[in-house]
Design a protein around this motif. Structure first.
Motif, PDB file in Angstrom:
ATOM      1  N   ASP A 158      27.293  51.977  34.401  1.00 26.64           N
ATOM      2  CA  ASP A 158      26.830  51.769  33.029  1.00 26.64           C
ATOM      3  C   ASP A 158      27.470  50.516  32.451  1.00 26.64           C
ATOM      4  OD1 ASP A 158      25.259  54.036  33.056  1.00 26.64           O
ATOM      5  OD2 ASP A 158      26.858  55.326  32.299  1.00 26.64           O
ATOM      6  N   ILE A 159      26.801  49.962  31.446  1.00 30.66           N
ATOM      7  CA  ILE A 159      27.334  48.768  30.789  1.00 30.66           C
ATOM      8  C   ILE A 159      28.702  49.056  30.182  1.00 30.66           C
ATOM      9  CG2 ILE A 159      26.956  47.164  28.866  1.00 30.66           C
ATOM     10  CD1 ILE A 159      23.957  47.411  29.393  1.00 30.66           C
ATOM     11  N   ASP A 160      28.908  50.282  29.714  1.00 29.47           N
ATOM     12  CA  ASP A 160      30.214  50.650  29.132  1.00 29.47           C
ATOM     13  C   ASP A 160      31.334  50.532  30.167  1.00 29.47           C
ATOM     14  OD1 ASP A 160      28.980  51.152  26.739  1.00 29.47           O
ATOM     15  OD2 ASP A 160      28.950  53.334  26.976  1.00 29.47           O
ATOM     16  N   VAL A 161      31.032  50.895  31.419  1.00 32.56           N
ATOM     17  CA  VAL A 161      32.036  50.800  32.483  1.00 32.56           C
ATOM     18  C   VAL A 161      32.372  49.341  32.756  1.00 32.56           C
ATOM     19  CG1 VAL A 161      32.492  51.237  34.929  1.00 32.56           C
ATOM     20  CG2 VAL A 161      31.379  52.988  33.534  1.00 32.56           C
ATOM     21  N   LEU A 162      31.338  48.484  32.794  1.00 33.15           N
ATOM     22  CA  LEU A 162      31.573  47.063  33.036  1.00 33.15           C
ATOM     23  C   LEU A 162      32.343  46.432  31.888  1.00 33.15           C
ATOM     24  CD1 LEU A 162      28.147  46.048  34.604  1.00 33.15           C
ATOM     25  CD2 LEU A 162      30.278  46.608  35.751  1.00 33.15           C
ATOM     26  N   THR A 163      32.041  46.868  30.675  1.00 31.39           N
ATOM     27  CA  THR A 163      32.799  46.376  29.512  1.00 31.39           C
ATOM     28  C   THR A 163      34.254  46.799  29.612  1.00 31.39           C
ATOM     29  OG1 THR A 163      30.803  46.478  28.136  1.00 31.39           O
ATOM     30  CG2 THR A 163      32.929  46.403  26.993  1.00 31.39           C
ATOM     31  N   GLN A 164      34.475  48.027  30.045  1.00 32.67           N
ATOM     32  CA  GLN A 164      35.832  48.532  30.226  1.00 32.67           C
ATOM     33  C   GLN A 164      36.594  47.697  31.250  1.00 32.67           C
ATOM     34  OE1 GLN A 164      35.826  52.735  31.077  1.00 32.67           O
ATOM     35  NE2 GLN A 164      38.031  52.824  31.498  1.00 32.67           N
ATOM     36  N   LEU A 165      35.907  47.269  32.291  1.00 33.66           N
ATOM     37  CA  LEU A 165      36.521  46.427  33.315  1.00 33.66           C
ATOM     38  C   LEU A 165      36.804  45.028  32.795  1.00 33.66           C
ATOM     39  CD1 LEU A 165      37.249  45.765  36.363  1.00 33.66           C
ATOM     40  CD2 LEU A 165      34.855  45.028  36.564  1.00 33.66           C
ATOM     41  N   LEU A 166      35.778  44.394  32.221  1.00 38.54           N
ATOM     42  CA  LEU A 166      35.860  42.973  31.883  1.00 38.54           C
ATOM     43  C   LEU A 166      36.621  42.691  30.586  1.00 38.54           C
ATOM     44  CD1 LEU A 166      32.200  42.042  32.859  1.00 38.54           C
ATOM     45  CD2 LEU A 166      34.278  41.519  34.150  1.00 38.54           C
ATOM     46  N   GLU A 167      36.699  43.678  29.707  1.00 39.31           N
ATOM     47  CA  GLU A 167      37.382  43.475  28.419  1.00 39.31           C
ATOM     48  C   GLU A 167      38.763  44.118  28.387  1.00 39.31           C
ATOM     49  OE1 GLU A 167      36.229  41.446  26.245  1.00 39.31           O
ATOM     50  OE2 GLU A 167      34.304  41.144  27.256  1.00 39.31           O
ATOM     51  N   GLN A 168      39.292  44.486  29.536  1.00 42.71           N
ATOM     52  CA  GLN A 168      40.627  45.095  29.547  1.00 42.71           C
ATOM     53  C   GLN A 168      41.667  44.071  29.078  1.00 42.71           C
ATOM     54  OE1 GLN A 168      42.564  45.489  33.645  1.00 42.71           O
ATOM     55  NE2 GLN A 168      40.390  45.345  34.240  1.00 42.71           N
ATOM     56  N   PRO A 169      42.728  44.529  28.418  1.00 46.39           N
ATOM     57  CA  PRO A 169      43.731  43.596  27.881  1.00 46.39           C
ATOM     58  C   PRO A 169      44.490  42.867  28.984  1.00 46.39           C
ATOM     59  CG  PRO A 169      44.478  45.870  27.656  1.00 46.39           C
ATOM     60  CD  PRO A 169      43.046  45.930  28.090  1.00 46.39           C
ATOM     61  N   LEU A 170      45.024  41.718  28.640  1.00 50.81           N
ATOM     62  CA  LEU A 170      45.825  40.922  29.567  1.00 50.81           C
ATOM     63  C   LEU A 170      47.088  41.690  29.944  1.00 50.81           C
ATOM     64  CD1 LEU A 170      45.562  37.954  30.679  1.00 50.81           C
ATOM     65  CD2 LEU A 170      47.257  37.329  28.953  1.00 50.81           C
ATOM     66  N   PRO A 171      47.394  41.835  31.239  1.00 48.02           N
ATOM     67  CA  PRO A 171      48.620  42.536  31.646  1.00 48.02           C
ATOM     68  C   PRO A 171      49.870  41.869  31.061  1.00 48.02           C
ATOM     69  CG  PRO A 171      47.164  42.200  33.521  1.00 48.02           C
ATOM     70  CD  PRO A 171      46.602  41.400  32.397  1.00 48.02           C
ATOM     71  N   GLU A 172      50.889  42.672  30.798  1.00 50.11           N
ATOM     72  CA  GLU A 172      52.138  42.135  30.233  1.00 50.11           C
ATOM     73  C   GLU A 172      52.933  41.353  31.268  1.00 50.11           C
ATOM     74  OE1 GLU A 172      54.362  45.266  28.470  1.00 50.11           O
ATOM     75  OE2 GLU A 172      52.839  45.747  26.964  1.00 50.11           O
ATOM     76  N   ASP A 173      52.868  41.772  32.520  1.00 53.00           N
ATOM     77  CA  ASP A 173      53.575  41.064  33.584  1.00 53.00           C
ATOM     78  C   ASP A 173      52.941  39.683  33.780  1.00 53.00           C
ATOM     79  OD1 ASP A 173      55.419  41.166  36.077  1.00 53.00           O
ATOM     80  OD2 ASP A 173      53.468  40.562  36.877  1.00 53.00           O
ATOM     81  N   PRO A 174      53.732  38.598  33.720  1.00 55.78           N
ATOM     82  CA  PRO A 174      53.185  37.234  33.807  1.00 55.78           C
ATOM     83  C   PRO A 174      52.379  36.980  35.080  1.00 55.78           C
ATOM     84  CG  PRO A 174      55.453  37.166  33.039  1.00 55.78           C
ATOM     85  CD  PRO A 174      55.188  38.572  33.463  1.00 55.78           C
ATOM     86  N   GLU A 175      52.884  37.462  36.219  1.00 62.46           N
ATOM     87  CA  GLU A 175      52.176  37.235  37.479  1.00 62.46           C
ATOM     88  C   GLU A 175      50.830  37.940  37.484  1.00 62.46           C
ATOM     89  OE1 GLU A 175      52.647  37.995  42.305  1.00 62.46           O
ATOM     90  OE2 GLU A 175      54.341  38.385  40.959  1.00 62.46           O
TER      91      GLU A 175
END
Length: 326
Positions: free
Chosen positions: A128-145
């Motif tokens: 579903d589009i909601d799943v793809l949004t969940q994937l692509l709009e996830q926040p930037l990880p805190e770990d720099p690498e």
């Protein structure tokens, strides 16, 4: 599946040509496994013909397309062979009759024009589009690498989904294949065929954010767009697959995501939104439109589910059916 061996009662009119054919194949250096498979396939047909008790002087020239069809049906329904196995037997019979015609022992090849009905092609899985949004709009990880890797990965996934690319096409893209001003990318697909595919604004933004990192990582003047941070060279398809699983897990997505699923989603969502089968075919790089048409079935199946869950009369019918069970 029942396995029959050649009986001692197999008439000489049928057995002798089989043995002669086997001898001719041996001269052509066919493997012992192939010889055995070919002989068994033709022997099964011989046994079937003998069970029909056509005449006392039964020979191979008496087998026509009608008898062949009955034999094939028997192999599928009674002996429970798979379509693939019967297809292999048909291939052996086809070659056997070509030999008989060459030897003047038959005039017609009953396999000519005979085609097995192929099983329905499995519909591709779609997210579903909601799943793809969940994937692509996830926040930037805190770990720099991990943050640096996600910037690259997001650019890859946006391009996979946004332009409907195969993962092999994605990893083969060079920096010079991207045209930001025209919002398009040049890709090389199956058969070494080149096509130009449009890019979404999200893809362009993600790539522009990634490029500064790429220029820091690249080694040996590699022209690849997507680079391994560790090696500084072109990413492999396997690496893309692994990164997608890592990012999906980090986003809390339970569905099994893989690169080709993003391509399926592109096709299904584009077809659902536009209805333009030819345009979707061109963007996907399908040489045969029948390959693209499978997404119309996916779209219809989803519409059916929505209908069953949403239409009041459909829900009422479903409820009545359920009530009758108790």
């Amino acid at each position: 599946m029942s396995e029959q061996t050649q009986p001692a009662t197999l008439s000489a009119n049928l057995a002798l040509p089989i043995n002669q054919w086997q001898g001719a194949l041996m001269v052509q250096n066919f493997s012992s496994h192939t010889l055995q498979a070919y002989k068994l396939a033709v022997t099964h047909l011989a046994q079937f013909l003998e069970r029909q008790s056509l005449t006392k002087t039964l020979n191979w020239a008496q087998c026509d397309k009608r008898l062949l069809s009955r034999h094939i049906s028997n192999r599928l329904e009674v002996d429970a062979l798979s379509i693939a196995s019967v297809q292999q037997e048909l291939s052996a019979i086809r070659q056997f009759y070509a030999y008989l015609i060459e030897q003047g022992q038959a005039k017609i090849n009953p396999t000519t024009g005979y085609q097995l009905k192929q099983p329905a092609r499995a519909l591709p899985n779609i997210a579903d589009i909601d799943v793809l949004t969940q994937l692509l709009e996830q926040p930037l990880p805190e770990d720099p690498e991990q943050a640096r890797l996600w910037i690259r990965d997001k650019a890859m996934f946006e391009l996979l989904y946004g332009s409907g690319l195969r993962v092999s096409e994605l990893v083969a893209i060079d920096v010079t294949d991207i045209d930001v001003s025209q919002k398009q990318v040049r890709v090389v697909g199956k058969g070494n065929k080149t096509r130009i595919v449009p890019m979404t604004q999200k893809s362009i933004q993600a790539i522009e954010m990634y490029l500064p990192h790429r220029y820091l990582w690249v080694e040996q003047a590699d022209m690849a767009l997507f680079i391994s941070e560790k090696l500084g060279t072109r990413l492999s398809t396997r690496a893309v697959q692994q990164r997608l699983k890592v990012c999906a897990k980090r986003a809390g997505i339970a569905q099994n995501l893989h690169p080709h699923l993003l391509r399926h989603c592109f096709a299904s969502h584009m077809l659902s939104g536009s209805g333009d089968l030819r345009a979707v075919q061109e963007m996907l790089g399908h040489s045969d439109i029948s390959t693209t048409q499978i997404y119309t079935q996916v779209d219809f199946e989803r519409l059916t589910q929505i209908y069953d869950n949403s239409h009041p009369r459909s829900r009422m019918a479903a409820k009545q059916t359920k009530d009758k069970r108790y």
